[in-house]
Design an enzyme around this catalytic site. Structure first.
Site, PDB file in Angstrom:
ATOM      1  N   GLY A   1     -13.307  40.745 -25.798  1.00 43.58           N
ATOM      2  CA  GLY A   1     -14.184  40.878 -24.633  1.00 43.58           C
ATOM      3  C   GLY A   1     -14.641  39.538 -24.081  1.00 43.58           C
ATOM      4  O   GLY A   1     -14.197  38.477 -24.530  1.00 43.58           O
ATOM      5  N   GLY A   2     -15.541  39.601 -23.117  1.00 36.62           N
ATOM      6  CA  GLY A   2     -15.993  38.411 -22.390  1.00 36.62           C
ATOM      7  C   GLY A   2     -16.581  37.346 -23.299  1.00 36.62           C
ATOM      8  O   GLY A   2     -16.191  36.176 -23.228  1.00 36.62           O
TER       9      GLY A   2
ATOM     10  N   ILE B   1     -21.515  47.649 -24.673  1.00 41.16           N
ATOM     11  CA  ILE B   1     -21.228  48.195 -23.341  1.00 41.16           C
ATOM     12  C   ILE B   1     -22.541  48.358 -22.576  1.00 41.16           C
ATOM     13  O   ILE B   1     -23.618  48.333 -23.175  1.00 41.16           O
ATOM     14  CB  ILE B   1     -20.526  49.573 -23.414  1.00 41.16           C
ATOM     15  CG1 ILE B   1     -21.405  50.595 -24.166  1.00 41.16           C
ATOM     16  CG2 ILE B   1     -19.156  49.450 -24.051  1.00 41.16           C
ATOM     17  CD1 ILE B   1     -20.907  52.040 -24.065  1.00 41.16           C
ATOM     18  N   THR B   2     -22.432  48.515 -21.272  1.00 43.57           N
ATOM     19  CA  THR B   2     -23.593  48.915 -20.466  1.00 43.57           C
ATOM     20  C   THR B   2     -23.285  50.259 -19.805  1.00 43.57           C
ATOM     21  O   THR B   2     -22.128  50.548 -19.474  1.00 43.57           O
ATOM     22  CB  THR B   2     -23.900  47.900 -19.347  1.00 43.57           C
ATOM     23  OG1 THR B   2     -22.702  47.670 -18.590  1.00 43.57           O
ATOM     24  CG2 THR B   2     -24.412  46.591 -19.903  1.00 43.57           C
TER      25      THR B   2
ATOM     26  N   PHE C   1     -34.873  46.549 -15.861  1.00 45.07           N
ATOM     27  CA  PHE C   1     -34.802  47.714 -14.970  1.00 45.07           C
ATOM     28  C   PHE C   1     -33.392  48.301 -15.050  1.00 45.07           C
ATOM     29  O   PHE C   1     -32.417  47.581 -14.911  1.00 45.07           O
ATOM     30  CB  PHE C   1     -35.109  47.273 -13.531  1.00 45.07           C
ATOM     31  CG  PHE C   1     -35.214  48.422 -12.558  1.00 45.07           C
ATOM     32  CD1 PHE C   1     -36.451  48.895 -12.152  1.00 45.07           C
ATOM     33  CD2 PHE C   1     -34.070  49.021 -12.038  1.00 45.07           C
ATOM     34  CE1 PHE C   1     -36.546  49.953 -11.256  1.00 45.07           C
ATOM     35  CE2 PHE C   1     -34.162  50.085 -11.154  1.00 45.07           C
ATOM     36  CZ  PHE C   1     -35.393  50.556 -10.760  1.00 45.07           C
TER      37      PHE C   1
ATOM     38  N   TYR D   1     -29.774  50.218 -23.111  1.00 44.95           N
ATOM     39  CA  TYR D   1     -29.260  48.913 -23.569  1.00 44.95           C
ATOM     40  C   TYR D   1     -30.381  48.058 -24.182  1.00 44.95           C
ATOM     41  O   TYR D   1     -30.205  47.443 -25.239  1.00 44.95           O
ATOM     42  CB  TYR D   1     -28.642  48.215 -22.360  1.00 44.95           C
ATOM     43  CG  TYR D   1     -27.920  46.924 -22.623  1.00 44.95           C
ATOM     44  CD1 TYR D   1     -26.565  46.898 -22.938  1.00 44.95           C
ATOM     45  CD2 TYR D   1     -28.579  45.701 -22.489  1.00 44.95           C
ATOM     46  CE1 TYR D   1     -25.900  45.701 -23.124  1.00 44.95           C
ATOM     47  CE2 TYR D   1     -27.912  44.503 -22.680  1.00 44.95           C
ATOM     48  CZ  TYR D   1     -26.575  44.505 -22.996  1.00 44.95           C
ATOM     49  OH  TYR D   1     -25.915  43.316 -23.183  1.00 44.95           O
TER      50      TYR D   1
ATOM     51  N   TYR E   1     -27.766  35.946 -18.889  1.00 44.58           N
ATOM     52  CA  TYR E   1     -26.688  36.414 -18.020  1.00 44.58           C
ATOM     53  C   TYR E   1     -25.545  35.389 -18.017  1.00 44.58           C
ATOM     54  O   TYR E   1     -25.734  34.243 -17.624  1.00 44.58           O
ATOM     55  CB  TYR E   1     -27.222  36.657 -16.605  1.00 44.58           C
ATOM     56  CG  TYR E   1     -27.990  37.967 -16.518  1.00 44.58           C
ATOM     57  CD1 TYR E   1     -27.437  39.070 -15.878  1.00 44.58           C
ATOM     58  CD2 TYR E   1     -29.241  38.101 -17.100  1.00 44.58           C
ATOM     59  CE1 TYR E   1     -28.119  40.275 -15.817  1.00 44.58           C
ATOM     60  CE2 TYR E   1     -29.937  39.312 -17.047  1.00 44.58           C
ATOM     61  CZ  TYR E   1     -29.371  40.393 -16.412  1.00 44.58           C
ATOM     62  OH  TYR E   1     -30.039  41.582 -16.355  1.00 44.58           O
TER      63      TYR E   1
HETATM   64  N1  CAA Z   1     -37.784  46.239 -10.505  1.00 43.79           N
HETATM   65  C1  CAA Z   1     -38.579  47.167  -9.921  1.00 43.79           C
HETATM   66  N2  CAA Z   1     -38.128  48.091  -9.063  1.00 43.79           N
HETATM   67  C2  CAA Z   1     -36.827  48.095  -8.772  1.00 43.79           C
HETATM   68  C3  CAA Z   1     -35.946  47.153  -9.344  1.00 43.79           C
HETATM   69  C4  CAA Z   1     -36.470  46.204 -10.239  1.00 43.79           C
HETATM   70  N3  CAA Z   1     -35.704  45.277 -10.811  1.00 43.79           N
HETATM   71  N4  CAA Z   1     -34.718  47.417  -8.866  1.00 43.79           N
HETATM   72  C5  CAA Z   1     -34.821  48.466  -8.057  1.00 43.79           C
HETATM   73  N5  CAA Z   1     -36.099  48.870  -7.984  1.00 43.79           N
HETATM   74  C6  CAA Z   1     -36.642  49.989  -7.205  1.00 43.79           C
HETATM   75  C7  CAA Z   1     -36.007  50.057  -5.831  1.00 43.79           C
HETATM   76  O1  CAA Z   1     -36.706  49.255  -4.917  1.00 43.79           O
HETATM   77  C8  CAA Z   1     -36.144  51.528  -5.493  1.00 43.79           C
HETATM   78  O2  CAA Z   1     -37.468  51.836  -5.140  1.00 43.79           O
HETATM   79  P1  CAA Z   1     -37.810  53.104  -4.153  1.00 43.79           P
HETATM   80  O3  CAA Z   1     -37.347  54.320  -4.887  1.00 43.79           O
HETATM   81  O4  CAA Z   1     -39.268  53.001  -3.993  1.00 43.79           O
HETATM   82  O5  CAA Z   1     -37.026  52.836  -2.917  1.00 43.79           O
HETATM   83  C9  CAA Z   1     -35.874  52.179  -6.833  1.00 43.79           C
HETATM   84  O6  CAA Z   1     -36.269  51.217  -7.832  1.00 43.79           O
HETATM   85  C10 CAA Z   1     -34.390  52.477  -6.977  1.00 43.79           C
HETATM   86  O7  CAA Z   1     -34.191  53.079  -8.201  1.00 43.79           O
HETATM   87  P2  CAA Z   1     -32.801  53.781  -8.422  1.00 43.79           P
HETATM   88  O8  CAA Z   1     -32.813  54.425  -9.743  1.00 43.79           O
HETATM   89  O9  CAA Z   1     -32.474  54.655  -7.257  1.00 43.79           O
HETATM   90  O10 CAA Z   1     -31.848  52.517  -8.398  1.00 43.79           O
HETATM   91  P3  CAA Z   1     -30.289  52.540  -8.218  1.00 43.79           P
HETATM   92  O11 CAA Z   1     -29.731  53.791  -8.769  1.00 43.79           O
HETATM   93  O12 CAA Z   1     -29.962  52.166  -6.835  1.00 43.79           O
HETATM   94  O13 CAA Z   1     -29.853  51.269  -9.101  1.00 43.79           O
HETATM   95  C11 CAA Z   1     -29.435  50.198 -11.188  1.00 43.79           C
HETATM   96  C12 CAA Z   1     -30.366  51.131 -10.394  1.00 43.79           C
HETATM   97  C13 CAA Z   1     -28.046  50.822 -11.316  1.00 43.79           C
HETATM   98  C14 CAA Z   1     -30.018  50.023 -12.564  1.00 43.79           C
HETATM   99  C15 CAA Z   1     -29.317  48.848 -10.467  1.00 43.79           C
HETATM  100  O14 CAA Z   1     -30.609  48.389 -10.161  1.00 43.79           O
HETATM  101  C16 CAA Z   1     -28.618  47.828 -11.317  1.00 43.79           C
HETATM  102  O15 CAA Z   1     -27.420  47.869 -11.506  1.00 43.79           O
HETATM  103  N6  CAA Z   1     -29.372  46.842 -11.840  1.00 43.79           N
HETATM  104  C17 CAA Z   1     -28.837  45.806 -12.686  1.00 43.79           C
HETATM  105  C18 CAA Z   1     -29.344  46.001 -14.064  1.00 43.79           C
HETATM  106  C19 CAA Z   1     -28.912  44.809 -14.906  1.00 43.79           C
HETATM  107  O16 CAA Z   1     -29.351  43.707 -14.708  1.00 43.79           O
HETATM  108  N7  CAA Z   1     -28.044  45.049 -15.875  1.00 43.79           N
HETATM  109  C20 CAA Z   1     -27.558  44.017 -16.693  1.00 43.79           C
HETATM  110  C21 CAA Z   1     -26.109  44.249 -16.980  1.00 43.79           C
HETATM  111  S1  CAA Z   1     -25.360  42.830 -17.758  1.00 43.79           S
HETATM  112  C22 CAA Z   1     -25.949  42.853 -19.292  1.00 43.79           C
HETATM  113  O17 CAA Z   1     -26.566  43.759 -19.742  1.00 43.79           O
HETATM  114  C23 CAA Z   1     -25.631  41.634 -20.127  1.00 43.79           C
HETATM  115  C24 CAA Z   1     -26.849  41.084 -20.707  1.00 43.79           C
HETATM  116  O18 CAA Z   1     -27.148  41.358 -21.859  1.00 43.79           O
HETATM  117  C25 CAA Z   1     -27.666  40.171 -19.916  1.00 43.79           C
END
Ligand code: CAA
Length: 249
Positions: A14-15, A93-94, A150, A155, A187
């Site tokens: 993996g990465g 995984i995520t 969020f 995870y 990240y």
């Molecule tokens: N903080 C607070 N509120 C947030 C927010 C945040 N960070 N992000 C979105 N919101 C709010 C939005 O403004 C929206 O508000 P309203 O309902 O009032 O409009 C609401 O939350 C949206 O919620 P949803 O559940 O509808 O969001 P979504 O389905 O569109 O997306 C998600 C949610 C898929 C989690 C998306 O935000 C996402 O992909 N986020 C990235 C998460 C992340 O960083 N993952 C890391 C992966 S890499 C990894 O894990 C490696 C490592 O170890 C670092």
């Protein structure tokens, strides 16, 4: 010159895993990259990327989520490669979704692959390490296990759990010459992180003091350090490698 240690790296193609294998091989270890064998083209890419270490790096199929499969894997590694001195748990995984949209499958998949796996595979190698009086276990956790993220209740829970496991096991095996530590990457430039929606990712990067994503080899550097012969006084630690994204005392 010390003996040539054998390392197993789960999520090895993996990465982060690939760079961890590269670093361990470059520092004179023999390495078994353990990963799912469901994508032959990824295994091929891994092999060609590490071809300079021909004969020192092997691939073995492994599904970390299945205890019996881990037992079979351990027997295979023992037969083909010998006793394991270093274990790096890097499989992960995520399945991101905000909690109110998360189904039980997304929860369970992440717990099985990211946390149950650590039991499943570590359980196979711990006795041998204790009996031989040397072992280095490095668990790849995450900054998101330290702060919560969020969309990552699953995870974040698994990664925080991983460090709890690290501290508890570190106490149990400390007298046996076996150290157990976590590395918590921020990240990094991996496929996993590149899947985060661009806007969300840019927002996160803007909060990283170093001003960029981490490079996988920068995580591997710390894994190599923690698995060194003379790293025996570091145990139960969690080493953040996150570009300053989350600082703690
Ligand atoms: N903080 C607070 N509120 C947030 C927010 C945040 N960070 N992000 C979105 N919101 C709010 C939005 O403004 C929206 O508000 P309203 O309902 O009032 O409009 C609401 O939350 C949206 O919620 P949803 O559940 O509808 O969001 P979504 O389905 O569109 O997306 C998600 C949610 C898929 C989690 C998306 O935000 C996402 O992909 N986020 C990235 C998460 C992340 O960083 N993952 C890391 C992966 S890499 C990894 O894990 C490696 C490592 O170890 C670092």
């Amino acid at each position: 010159m010390g003996m040539e240690r054998l390392a197993v790296v789960t999520g090895g193609i993996g990465g982060l895993g690939t760079e961890i294998c590269r670093k361990l091989a470059a520092s004179g270890r023999r390495v078994v990259a353990a990963d799912l064998d469901s994508h032959p083209e990824r295994i091929e890419a891994f092999r060609s990327s590490l071809s300079e270490f021909n004969g020192k790096v092997a691939f073995e199929a492994l599904n970390v989520a299945d205890f019996e499969h881990c037992a079979e894997f351990a027997a295979r590694v023992s037969d083909r490669h010998g006793p394991v001195d270093i274990l790096v748990n890097a499989a992960g995984i995520t399945r991101d979704a905000s909690f109110r949209k998360m189904g039980s499958q997304q929860w369970m998949d992440v717990m099985r692959v990211n946390l149950d796996s650590v039991f499943n595979i570590t359980r196979q190698f711990i006795d041998g390490m204790c009996e031989r009086g040397f072992g280095r276990i490095v668990n790849i956790s995450s900054v998101n296990g330290q702060t919560g993220q969020f969309g990552q209740t699953n995870y974040s829970a698994a990664k925080a759990g991983m460090h709890g496991f690290t501290m508890a096991l570190a106490r149990e095996v400390a007298r046996k010459g076996v150290t157990v530590n976590s590395v918590s990457p921020g990240y990094c430039r991996t496929h996993m992180v590149m899947q985060v929606p661009e806007q969300v990712r840019n927002e996160i990067v803007s909060k990283i003091p170093v001003g960029r994503l981490g490079e996988p080899h920068e995580i591997a550097r710390v894994v190599e350090f923690l698995s060194a012969e003379d790293a025996g006084y570091i145990t139960g630690a969690n080493v953040p490698v996150n570009g300053g994204y989350f600082m703690t005392s």
